[in-house]
Design an enzyme around this catalytic site. Structure first.
Site, mmCIF file in Angstrom:
data_model
loop_
_atom_site.group_PDB
_atom_site.id
_atom_site.type_symbol
_atom_site.label_atom_id
_atom_site.label_comp_id
_atom_site.label_asym_id
_atom_site.label_seq_id
_atom_site.Cartn_x
_atom_site.Cartn_y
_atom_site.Cartn_z
ATOM 1 N N CYS A 195 0.842 -1.201 0.000
ATOM 2 C CA CYS A 195 0.000 0.000 0.000
ATOM 3 C C CYS A 195 0.876 1.250 0.000
ATOM 4 O O CYS A 195 0.575 2.235 0.680
ATOM 5 C CB CYS A 195 -0.963 0.000 1.177
ATOM 6 N N GLY A 196 1.988 1.180 -0.719
ATOM 7 C CA GLY A 196 2.859 2.332 -0.862
ATOM 8 C C GLY A 196 3.524 2.705 0.453
ATOM 9 O O GLY A 196 3.955 1.852 1.232
#
Length: 291
Positions: free
Chosen positions: A89-90
């Site tokens: 998720c970055g």
């Protein structure tokens, strides 16, 4: 130099990865819609409850309720950290962990040096990070977002309020991601306890009549307020996580497209070079036979 077979293997691998990231983006988008709806629906109730409690606390003697009265000195701090359970998720988890680290080591540096900082970690990523570094973690809630329920928020709020009432902590801070938009989560370190009264300039202009009395209503609203605020923070973080994952998978899918384009160009160049080499060998062989 990579052979044609090597490039074909890489192209196949990138295509498989691209299919996975595209599917994960679609799943995250579907989950985001539900999580966003839950977070948005929780905001009006939580906000109005906070406003009402703050307005009431400005009208009564806050010393009657310990949760409304601050301590003259802050010697012990409880940090409640909310992260995700999974990665991909970055920078979602990295940024919120950095904020928690900054809160502990800069905002409460003196308290931390004296060993006065304790933590409650909701979410696997934050729990693993701080546990490996030997922080004082009182409670951990791994995999909390796999089955997110209001009872978890109530348990966290009850633990925090109980510690504050017993004098085990002087301040409670919640570090979490507030959902703002798909591309811009809002990192927050919000003070949960003590509950600050609303100043006169911010107080509601409406003239309410309270029955049976403001102090009696406050006693009922305080635990409900704490439960609701923690629940809202969990919902906000959940929505922000899905938004971050959707954006990260979209970026990964686009990067895979660019990589495939580059690999196809390399493959065609290598194939043309192989064909040219074969033609040169055939021509050289024909010339040798004719001579």
């Amino acid at each position: 130099m990579a052979t044609l077979k090597d490039i074909r293997v890489r192209i196949k691998g990138v295509k498989s990865t691209q299919q996975v990231t595209k599917a994960m983006k679609m799943v995250a988008a579907a989950k985001l819609r539900r999580a966003q709806d839950r977070a948005v629906m929780a905001r009006p109730y939580a906000g109005k409850l906070k406003e009402m409690l703050g307005s009431l606390s400005a009208k009564v003697d806050t010393s009657r309720n310990p949760l409304l009265s601050g301590r003259p000195e802050v010697n012990k701090v409880l940090v409640i950290l909310i992260t995700s359970d999974r990665g991909l998720c970055g920078a979602f988890n990295t940024n919120i962990i950095k904020l928690a680290y900054k809160t502990i080591h800069e905002d409460y540096a003196d308290v931390h040096r004296k060993g006065g900082v304790s933590m409650i970690c909701a979410g696997t990523r934050g729990l693993e990070f701080f546990r490996k570094r030997d922080y004082n973690i009182l409670k951990g809630y791994p995999a909390v977002f796999q089955n997110l329920d209001f009872s978890i928020a109530k348990e966290i709020a009850d633990t925090a309020s109980g510690m504050y009432l017993r004098g085990e902590v002087d301040r409670v801070i919640v570090v979490y991601n507030e959902f703002k938009s798909v591309l811009a989560p809002n990192l927050k370190a919000e003070e949960l306890l003590p509950i600050a009264p609303v100043s006169a300039g911010k107080e509601s202009s409406s003239d309410y009549i309270y029955e049976p009395s403001p102090s009696a209503i406050i006693d009922v609203l305080v635990p409900r307020h704490l439960n609701t605020q923690v629940w809202r923070m969990l919902l906000e973080s959940n929505a922000a996580e899905h938004a971050a994952r959707m954006a990260a998978m979209d970026s990964a899918t686009e990067n895979a497209k660019d990589l495939l384009r580059s690999l196809n160009i390399s493959y065609n160049r290598a194939r043309q070079a192989a064909i040219t080499t074969e033609l040169s060998e055939i021509v050289a062989g024909a010339d040798a036979l004719s001579s």
